[in-house]
Design an enzyme around this catalytic site. Sequence first.
Site, PDB file in Angstrom:
ATOM      1  N   GLU A  40      -6.075 -12.315   8.043  1.00 48.11           N
ATOM      2  CA  GLU A  40      -5.701 -12.394   6.628  1.00 48.11           C
ATOM      3  C   GLU A  40      -4.539 -13.364   6.399  1.00 48.11           C
ATOM      4  O   GLU A  40      -3.583 -13.051   5.712  1.00 48.11           O
ATOM      5  CB  GLU A  40      -5.345 -10.989   6.104  1.00 48.11           C
ATOM      6  CG  GLU A  40      -6.488 -10.006   6.244  1.00 48.11           C
ATOM      7  CD  GLU A  40      -6.154  -8.633   5.676  1.00 48.11           C
ATOM      8  OE1 GLU A  40      -7.030  -8.049   5.017  1.00 48.11           O
ATOM      9  OE2 GLU A  40      -5.020  -8.153   5.887  1.00 48.11           O
ATOM     10  N   LYS A  90      -8.266  -0.078  14.408  1.00 49.78           N
ATOM     11  CA  LYS A  90      -8.454   0.817  13.254  1.00 49.78           C
ATOM     12  C   LYS A  90      -9.581   1.805  13.520  1.00 49.78           C
ATOM     13  O   LYS A  90     -10.492   1.514  14.290  1.00 49.78           O
ATOM     14  CB  LYS A  90      -8.759  -0.001  11.996  1.00 49.78           C
ATOM     15  CG  LYS A  90      -7.545  -0.743  11.446  1.00 49.78           C
ATOM     16  CD  LYS A  90      -7.855  -1.406  10.108  1.00 49.78           C
ATOM     17  CE  LYS A  90      -6.599  -2.081   9.554  1.00 49.78           C
ATOM     18  NZ  LYS A  90      -6.832  -2.688   8.212  1.00 49.78           N
ATOM     19  N   GLU A 133      -4.623   4.072   0.611  1.00 46.24           N
ATOM     20  CA  GLU A 133      -5.020   2.818  -0.029  1.00 46.24           C
ATOM     21  C   GLU A 133      -6.408   2.921  -0.671  1.00 46.24           C
ATOM     22  O   GLU A 133      -6.594   2.490  -1.799  1.00 46.24           O
ATOM     23  CB  GLU A 133      -5.005   1.684   1.009  1.00 46.24           C
ATOM     24  CG  GLU A 133      -5.516   0.360   0.455  1.00 46.24           C
ATOM     25  CD  GLU A 133      -5.487  -0.756   1.501  1.00 46.24           C
ATOM     26  OE1 GLU A 133      -5.048  -0.507   2.642  1.00 46.24           O
ATOM     27  OE2 GLU A 133      -5.897  -1.880   1.150  1.00 46.24           O
ATOM     28  N   ASP A 149     -12.268  -1.080   7.040  1.00 44.03           N
ATOM     29  CA  ASP A 149     -10.867  -0.986   6.634  1.00 44.03           C
ATOM     30  C   ASP A 149     -10.510   0.332   5.947  1.00 44.03           C
ATOM     31  O   ASP A 149     -10.356   0.369   4.729  1.00 44.03           O
ATOM     32  CB  ASP A 149     -10.520  -2.158   5.714  1.00 44.03           C
ATOM     33  CG  ASP A 149      -9.009  -2.264   5.464  1.00 44.03           C
ATOM     34  OD1 ASP A 149      -8.243  -1.607   6.193  1.00 44.03           O
ATOM     35  OD2 ASP A 149      -8.612  -2.995   4.538  1.00 44.03           O
ATOM     36  N   GLU A 195      -5.626   3.295  15.262  1.00 43.39           N
ATOM     37  CA  GLU A 195      -4.832   3.149  14.040  1.00 43.39           C
ATOM     38  C   GLU A 195      -5.497   3.870  12.882  1.00 43.39           C
ATOM     39  O   GLU A 195      -6.660   3.618  12.563  1.00 43.39           O
ATOM     40  CB  GLU A 195      -4.648   1.665  13.702  1.00 43.39           C
ATOM     41  CG  GLU A 195      -3.857   1.416  12.423  1.00 43.39           C
ATOM     42  CD  GLU A 195      -3.639  -0.069  12.131  1.00 43.39           C
ATOM     43  OE1 GLU A 195      -3.675  -0.881  13.070  1.00 43.39           O
ATOM     44  OE2 GLU A 195      -3.448  -0.403  10.940  1.00 43.39           O
ATOM     45  N   LYS A 233       0.485  -8.553  13.970  1.00 47.63           N
ATOM     46  CA  LYS A 233      -0.760  -8.878  13.265  1.00 47.63           C
ATOM     47  C   LYS A 233      -0.856 -10.399  13.278  1.00 47.63           C
ATOM     48  O   LYS A 233      -0.058 -11.081  12.645  1.00 47.63           O
ATOM     49  CB  LYS A 233      -0.713  -8.347  11.831  1.00 47.63           C
ATOM     50  CG  LYS A 233      -1.915  -8.741  10.974  1.00 47.63           C
ATOM     51  CD  LYS A 233      -1.781  -8.181   9.554  1.00 47.63           C
ATOM     52  CE  LYS A 233      -2.990  -8.531   8.695  1.00 47.63           C
ATOM     53  NZ  LYS A 233      -2.877  -7.962   7.328  1.00 47.63           N
ATOM     54  N   ARG A 237       0.826  -1.224   0.000  1.00 52.79           N
ATOM     55  CA  ARG A 237       0.000   0.000   0.000  1.00 52.79           C
ATOM     56  C   ARG A 237       0.850   1.260   0.000  1.00 52.79           C
ATOM     57  O   ARG A 237       0.446   2.287   0.555  1.00 52.79           O
ATOM     58  CB  ARG A 237      -0.970   0.009   1.181  1.00 52.79           C
ATOM     59  CG  ARG A 237      -1.792  -1.272   1.336  1.00 52.79           C
ATOM     60  CD  ARG A 237      -2.461  -1.673   0.049  1.00 52.79           C
ATOM     61  NE  ARG A 237      -3.184  -2.955   0.190  1.00 52.79           N
ATOM     62  CZ  ARG A 237      -3.823  -3.529  -0.818  1.00 52.79           C
ATOM     63  NH1 ARG A 237      -3.795  -3.003  -2.040  1.00 52.79           N
ATOM     64  NH2 ARG A 237      -4.464  -4.671  -0.641  1.00 52.79           N
ATOM     65  N   ARG A 284     -18.447  -8.892   8.916  1.00 48.78           N
ATOM     66  CA  ARG A 284     -17.050  -8.619   9.222  1.00 48.78           C
ATOM     67  C   ARG A 284     -16.910  -7.422  10.162  1.00 48.78           C
ATOM     68  O   ARG A 284     -16.016  -7.367  10.997  1.00 48.78           O
ATOM     69  CB  ARG A 284     -16.292  -8.362   7.920  1.00 48.78           C
ATOM     70  CG  ARG A 284     -14.903  -7.814   8.125  1.00 48.78           C
ATOM     71  CD  ARG A 284     -14.139  -7.821   6.822  1.00 48.78           C
ATOM     72  NE  ARG A 284     -12.997  -6.900   6.849  1.00 48.78           N
ATOM     73  CZ  ARG A 284     -12.230  -6.659   5.800  1.00 48.78           C
ATOM     74  NH1 ARG A 284     -12.487  -7.257   4.637  1.00 48.78           N
ATOM     75  NH2 ARG A 284     -11.220  -5.825   5.881  1.00 48.78           N
TER      76      ARG A 284
END
Lengths: 766, 766
Positions: free
Chosen positions: A352, A421, A454, A426, A448, A348, A229, A397
């Site tokens: 993902e 976040k 992005e 996202d 965050e 993390k 990104r 999600r």
Amino acid sequence: MKFTSIRPAPPVFTLLILFFLFSGQVLPKPGASDSREPHLADTARCLPEPNRAVVASPNPIPWGYDLWLNFEPLDDARLKDAYREAITGMYMEPVGATGQIVYRELTEGLGSMLERPLESLPAPAGMKSAEAGLLLVATWDRLPRFIREIMDRPEIPAEGFLIRQVRAGEKKHLVLTSADDAGLLYGAYRLLRLVQTHQPLDGIDLLDAPKTKLRMLNHWDNLDRTVERGYAGFSIFNWHTLPELRDPRYADYARANASVGINATAVTNVNSNALVLTAPYIRKAKALADIFRPYGIRLYLTARFSAPMEIGGLETADPLDPRVIAWWAAKAGELYAEIPDFGGFLVKANSEGQPGPQNYGRSHREGANMLADALAPYGGNVIWRAFVYSEEDPDDRAKQAYTEFAPEDGKFRENVLLQVKNGPIDFQPREPVHPLFGAMPETPMLAEFQITKEYLGFATHLVYLPRLFEEVLQTDTYREGPGSTVARVVDGSLHDKPLSGMAGVANIGTDINWTGHPFGQADWYGFGRLAWDPNLDSGDIAEEWIRATFGNNPVVVSRVQALMMRSREAVVNYMTPLGLHHIFDSSHHYGPGPWVDEHSRPEWNPVYYHQADSLGIGFDRTSTGSNAVAQYAPELAERYGDPATCPEEFLLWFHHLPWDYKLRDGHTLWEGLGLKYQEGIDTVSGMLSDWQGLKGLLPDAAYRDVEMRLGIQLQEARWWKDACMLYFQTFSGREFPEGMEPPAHPLNYYKNLKFPYAPGIRPQWD
Amino acid sequence: MKFTSIRPAPPVFTLLILFFLFSGQVLPKPGASDSREPHLADTARCLPEPNRAVVASPNPIPWGYDLWLNFEPLDDARLKDAYREAITGMYMEPVGATGQIVYRELTEGLGSMLERPLESLPAPAGMKSAEAGLLLVATWDRLPRFIREIMDRPEIPAEGFLIRQVRAGEKKHLVLTSADDAGLLYGAYRLLRLVQTHQPLDGIDLLDAPKTKLRMLNHWDNLDRTVERGYAGFSIFNWHTLPELRDPRYADYARANASVGINATAVTNVNSNALVLTAPYIRKAKALADIFRPYGIRLYLTARFSAPMEIGGLETADPLDPRVIAWWAAKAGELYAEIPDFGGFLVKANSEGQPGPQNYGRSHREGANMLADALAPYGGNVIWRAFVYSEEDPDDRAKQAYTEFAPEDGKFRENVLLQVKNGPIDFQPREPVHPLFGAMPETPMLAEFQITKEYLGFATHLVYLPRLFEEVLQTDTYREGPGSTVARVVDGSLHDKPLSGMAGVANIGTDINWTGHPFGQADWYGFGRLAWDPNLDSGDIAEEWIRATFGNNPVVVSRVQALMMRSREAVVNYMTPLGLHHIFDSSHHYGPGPWVDEHSRPEWNPVYYHQADSLGIGFDRTSTGSNAVAQYAPELAERYGDPATCPEEFLLWFHHLPWDYKLRDGHTLWEGLGLKYQEGIDTVSGMLSDWQGLKGLLPDAAYRDVEMRLGIQLQEARWWKDACMLYFQTFSGREFPEGMEPPAHPLNYYKNLKFPYAPGIRPQWD
């Protein structure tokens, strides 16, 4: 360094004009393309004449490397005299590496802006008899006694500073003092900025200190220098030539961060590589830490949870396995032996596809606490990212992070921070705040934000992000009643947390101007300022940055500020109006892809997020749907849960509504959608013409660069409108609303656009 | 741009010194590492103190962006007066884009160096009565008549120029004239360089023109901006933001090339991607071509032979298939419609896995001629690389290009150039010349050199390559009797070829100084100068570059030149002495790997090239071996074929010799090998101390950067000696010779060194 670089601008402009007069014959003909391959470039209609680069560098001094620290001589003579009177000379003992930096910055910065070498006075002895206008710089305990006798000892918090004009008999002196080196450093940069932005020093009594403990950058930089990104080139961290080759850029990077109060950085990608924890890479990291240290910056690394297997030779990474525990403890010891002030690990895990404790049937808590125990003896932190969503869980999600972590409140070690976040999905152009803010009173938290764009047009769109950050920070979570803003979670005051702060995913790369888009510098700058004080006003920050970067011409300041302040709403409108989200083309996230539906997991497909059908559009997150609203405090749950009270900016985030649903302005949802897209385009086209109105008042290289990028932004805003409205029309079956420009191409044209080499994703050689 | 950037250096130095006094406490302790992971960093013992980067940028103006075009004011007052007298004003009509550039460069460059704005005189009318010292700049036919009347019409070749001082009555004027725009441009840069390097103008009568038609850069840059064998960052060509975003760097790149006479560039990797031939990318390429054009540079692209299948939808790329022929013809038309002066295709076919005509049972000739026919109508060229070796052929790789192409001489179209690497293997620190030079009298040829240091220490070793280029160019092939030098193949004079020249694989990247190592700029500069005139002296070129880059201080000029001139022999000695070659670690080619033997194909393994065994070492290329010597003219074949007459620098290239073979100095081969490695190390350590002796006489940022890199070079030179001598000892079974420093680690340590993220190879995310 070149003589020509400081010659007055006019002759250059004359040459440029001359050039445009003569150079007609090399202007590439615009003309329509006869090509059949569909491609965005086909829609390039609205750009400024393209031959400018030919005259880009009559003498090549690249623009922007010195960021907002460009201490140009003051052009206002009266003001300059006032400052020269307020600061005639300096007394400072440069103590240690940080003291040296403070000394050099003040000497050079003030010397440059006041165009007079700053005389440095020797011993405190002669001080009483010194000229008026002495600048005294020292931590409190090192200030000359005669000054301490005049001043009552101020209460200066850690990393804070005091800038005060004091009266010694007839004379006025300026004192910059602090409790620690970091405070002195921040105070020095503040003093320089006051002069840079033409603020008065007479009678000044400014005490300031950061409201947060942790003000951090996260670099998603890989060891091969690619940047996930990243849109400003590649990683500034050259691991291959470290530790021996210490690029001056490392120090310039630390300097820029220190000048806005950033005090921590994780230099490796959260999708991490265990190799960075091997001895050779630890020595490379040590070289960076040594450079960052005098600038008050602590180095963090990302820890790959499976590292004990990948580089430790163990066959498990189970956080409860004694060998694993011992391996991490030893690794921590190895790290602190090289980097005594190592910040800790950013992790993390089980997100993902990243490894984590759940691979061994352990919880996030068990994984985080194990690492925390390894770092605790050395004062290190574990920063655990809350950005997780289950591989199986079919649930919304947006709910999963809360579901996973909220029940764990109070069960983490003291040196574990949860990094959340700003929104539950996202880094979208607009999201409601993350429900975890304020929901974990016992858990240290970092908010965050993503500074790299992005989902906001990469480095070719001008979107002033502090406006977005501010909207999040000023949102009331109601967790402790009215006034429970996210800002109070970030500064720790909501639940009296000693440890809290903000993390920003960096937009920094090898581009000479660091951020690709010149205005990306404002996002870096603004992130730092908001991390220092989450209650600052984004408009004030913009003004500060403009003055520091482009000078104090009031026309420039007001127009550029206005342009920046409306840029964020513009991108929301031309990309994801009325609460739409995550309808970006897959993987690279460059441009629209609302039609994408081929990915294995539902939440990887834009269609999952907009839920458009013949009846309507939007994601039902009320009790009739995923009931994500229930994760908010009752006040918010109620407001968001009812279309009538839900802010229209979040309408389709929380509700699935019919195409004919009436918006507050009387338009139907379908019409409103099209008009919002159009509004975004119109704003950008206004930004472009406003910018063009500033030609000649800005550094030419910056002017042209931004003009080209605004041209691209306008073209891509149209692309978004055309692609999305054509696609949604296949469901709504309605005419485009009046006032919306008709699309330039049929839907398939947009569906067929491919960008195999869009930046920020895994490079592919052919 | 900053005031501080032009303040005299001294204060800064004082600060630096002050800093070193105070900053002791932040110096990282050197100390031995306790780590077990083997890694080069373990051997980092010899480096300068590492905390310098902390003070790297008191004010960050990056060094080196303006290359050798840094027109700093002359420090020599007497000289400046002389130039001011010789040039009082300028008469020039700026015609067209190139004229504008010439006008701007002279006005700004001379204005800067002479610290006096260059007055520009209007119409030729008042000219006769003009002041003395008029600079008249125009192509011959545009010169004012009164000047043409004075001068006899000179014979100026294409791209050439004349700089002559003429006498008009009492007055002396300076005339810069040419037959074409390009000549005027080259003449302007030459005139600027004359002043920059303090050359007298009085009585000057300088006629110069390029000796070659094609002076070309090859960029091995991929569309995702990674650069194969790139060590200066990533590609400066940002395909994603083209054509709209025209980075000023594109023009600065063209300007730098024009200033040394480079007139062509292939901007994409020879391991090519067909996508660059699609319409959208052709428009991106057009944007670059438009920027390059006024600088006299023609754009080439690499053509993937299988493109008709990959982007053309055909099921074959057979060069004799009518559909394929038609596709390429149409593609050529499409290209020239956008880029009227498109240079043509650079092709790597049937080499290292690239597709080519042989996939269809066709010859290189048939493939090249088919493409040539497609381009011929538009005046385009096909540049076909001779770097091929068969997938099956077990024969000596050094022979295969010659075997393949020599018989085809005279069978290529007129617009096909064969591009031949300087040596028969692959850009080694030293190779004998390629046997094809002079062996194809009927075939236009380009000599290919590598400017990027794939096999020469990447961007951290100082190796002045023009010394290597010169050695190749001055080698006599004897193809037409004595004096048949490679230079005469390159300039076409050996066989009266109208079309010929030099291609260099660029060392340019996104690093602010363009080339990573500051001295990499000299390689770029020197390549251009030698492509302009292959008979130039590399020492003269070095002096020119030093004066243009670091100024005219005689101490600096002589010491830096001496350092550059011995750097090339140093790298040969510490990497591959006595004719050794290709013993580099695999894939990334970073550091030694003489033991590597696991690759499927023999010629991919270093053991194939050194052939070391208990009896001796070296590759027998005489009649008893591969007989590659027979590919040279008899004079060379004879000399190389006999160890007694073979230059020792090529000994192990052509001969397998016993460990006790006596060298001319009486040492055995084994002893000589060790002593040569040691000699290389000693030279580098001398280069480092010589450099350190220049501290204070050079721009500080450049000084420190080079000092760090020399430290790395010295460390890696020791690494080479230790690794190679330990490995070869396993065959020779002999003690290390007296005078060779003993290795620092056992052989396995070096064998275990791994560099997964060495630059220049396919990036890998984890």
